[in-house]
Scaffold this active site. Structure first.
Site, short mmCIF file in Angstrom:
data_model
loop_
_atom_site.label_atom_id
_atom_site.label_comp_id
_atom_site.label_asym_id
_atom_site.label_seq_id
_atom_site.Cartn_x
_atom_site.Cartn_y
_atom_site.Cartn_z
CB CYS A 267 42.13 43.90 20.90
SG CYS A 267 43.24 44.54 22.15
CG LEU B 255 38.11 46.29 15.63
CD1 LEU B 255 37.56 44.98 16.18
CD2 LEU B 255 37.88 46.39 14.14
NE ARG B 256 39.46 52.47 22.13
CZ ARG B 256 39.99 53.64 21.82
NH1 ARG B 256 39.25 54.74 21.83
NH2 ARG B 256 41.28 53.75 21.52
NE ARG B 257 42.78 55.10 19.07
CZ ARG B 257 44.01 54.60 19.18
NH1 ARG B 257 44.56 53.96 18.17
NH2 ARG B 257 44.69 54.74 20.30
CB THR C 291 56.01 51.51 11.89
OG1 THR C 291 57.15 50.90 12.48
CG2 THR C 291 55.72 50.88 10.56
NE ARG C 292 50.14 51.79 14.70
CZ ARG C 292 49.13 51.36 15.44
NH1 ARG C 292 48.10 52.13 15.66
NH2 ARG C 292 49.15 50.16 15.96
CB THR D 187 42.44 54.04 13.49
OG1 THR D 187 42.41 53.45 14.80
CG2 THR D 187 41.11 53.76 12.81
NE ARG E 14 46.67 44.98 11.61
CZ ARG E 14 46.03 44.97 12.76
NH1 ARG E 14 46.68 45.24 13.88
NH2 ARG E 14 44.75 44.69 12.82
N GLY E 15 51.77 48.63 13.00
CA GLY E 15 53.16 48.95 13.34
C GLY E 15 53.23 49.80 14.59
CG ASN E 16 57.16 50.84 16.07
OD1 ASN E 16 57.12 51.74 15.22
ND2 ASN E 16 58.22 50.06 16.23
CE LYS F 36 46.75 52.03 24.22
NZ LYS F 36 46.81 51.37 22.95
CG ASP F 37 49.31 47.12 25.10
OD1 ASP F 37 48.33 47.52 24.43
OD2 ASP F 37 50.46 47.57 24.96
NE ARG G 194 56.02 45.72 22.45
CZ ARG G 194 54.95 46.24 21.84
NH1 ARG G 194 53.87 46.48 22.54
NH2 ARG G 194 54.98 46.53 20.56
#
Length: 360
Positions: free
Chosen positions: A260, A147-149, A171-172, A144, A166-168, A97-98, A25
């Site tokens: 996810c 959902l897990r966190r 961005t966050r 965040t 959201r975002g990379n 994890k992705d 990516r």
């Protein structure tokens, strides 16, 4: 047709070298991760010419609402796999994890590299420096996208509020620093470390606060399953403990039919030839949960598997240079723990969580 396209490149001295193309990516973190893998391969195979191919994606053109349903990362993953399928690249570097626990036919994970710190980290707004999640004021908003966190932290820190961000990574962090919408955000410690942003970490969340995602902190190299020479080449990058931990975690998630869209968390540890797996499922608000720990022996006589025509994959991972019995024991551990949670009502918790998330 099992044709392996082999490309060669001639250097200035007229020497011909094998050309291997690595897909990635275009985000900064993805490029850093891919470069780190390329450097390792270059050290091991100095005669091979490595070319990094940055994949553009239609993701930028898709509305945020659509992306949040599809999952931005899964969209990139599919696009990279398409490039692999079309022989445009020879291998792809992912955050493990992705990657789904069941890969499309014809693909396999040829290497799982040594895991970085798999835990989550708290990154505070500059005005909150010196504080922790415990000491942030009531109603402080924590960002965040997981959902897990959120499920675990809502239960552990009921005085805080949690909102999507959201975002990379870039961005966050920008959203955190430049606005007053969030008091802190939660990110994977591994990504922050790879980006060189350790100084932004205010707190590492231990398993008592927040267990991590399946495969978190580990990098994976995805290849075409039929490319025996590429598989052989990347397999030396396998880290045995990480492989066994991640096989157990992925088997646990696959048996639960999680992903996810549901809050599933794990914690694994290798100690004295024993693999320990703790797994948990949560309702979206964390009020309902199931959590158990099991262990198995992964001791082996270090005999590597007999070479077989059919490559053995365990939850998408091919590790023929590692003892098979230890891998089988790890996979069984994940299945057994998932079955234990299912017998106690995990399916009901996850079904409700999935329905509520889909309705959002």
């Amino acid at each position: 047709c099992n044709v392996l396209l082999v490309f060669f490149q001639q250097n200035a001295n007229g020497k011909v070298s094998r050309l291997i193309r690595i897909g990635t990516r275009k985000s900064q973190l993805a490029r850093i991760q891919t470069d780190s893998v390329a450097e390792k391969l270059k050290r091991l195979y100095p005669d091979v010419h490595l070319e990094i191919v940055g994949m553009t994606t239609t993701g930028d053109k898709i509305l945020d609402t659509a992306l949040s349903k599809i999952g931005e990362k899964s969209l990139f993953t599919k696009e990279l796999e398409t490039a692999l399928e079309r022989n445009e690249v020879d291998l792809v570097v992912h955050s493990l994890k992705d990657l789904p626990t069941t890969l499309p036919p014809g693909f396999t994970i040829g290497a799982v590299l040594k895991r970085e710190n798999p835990h989550d980290a708290v990154v505070l707004h500059p005005k909150n420096m010196g504080k922790s999640l415990d000491t942030l004021p009531d109603k402080s908003v924590i960002g965040t996208s997981s959902l897990r966190r959120a499920a675990q932290l809502k239960k552990r820190f009921p005085h805080l509020e949690f909102k999507d961000i959201r975002g990379n990574l870039n961005t966050r962090l920008k959203k955190l620093d430049e606005k007053d919408d969030f008091s802190a955000i939660i990110l994977a410690a591994a990504g922050l470390r790879r980006m060189g942003w350790d100084s932004r970490v205010s707190q590492i969340l231990g398993p008592e606060d927040c267990m991590y995602a399946v495969g978190q902190g580990a990098l994976a190299i995805e290849v075409r399953a039929r490319d025996e020479d590429i598989l052989e080449m990347v397999s030396v990058l396998h880290d045995p403990d990480t492989v066994l931990r991640c096989i157990a975690e992925r088997a646990f998630l696959r048996r639960l039919e999680g992903g996810c869209s549901v809050p599933v968390a794990v914690h694994t540890e290798v100690k004295d030839s024993q693999l320990y797996l703790t797994g948990a499922v949560y309702s979206l608000d964390g009020s309902d949960s199931l959590k158990e720990t099991m262990q198995t022996s992964i001791a082996s006589d270090n005999k590597v598997e007999e070479r077989v025509d059919e490559r053995v994959q365990r939850v998408g991972v091919t590790a023929n240079n590692m003892p098979g019995p230890a891998q089988d024991a790890s996979e069984k551990l994940g299945l057994d723990l998932a079955n234990l949670l299912l017998s106690k009502g995990a399916k009901e918790i996850l079904t409700v969580a999935r329905q509520l998330n889909d309705a959002r």
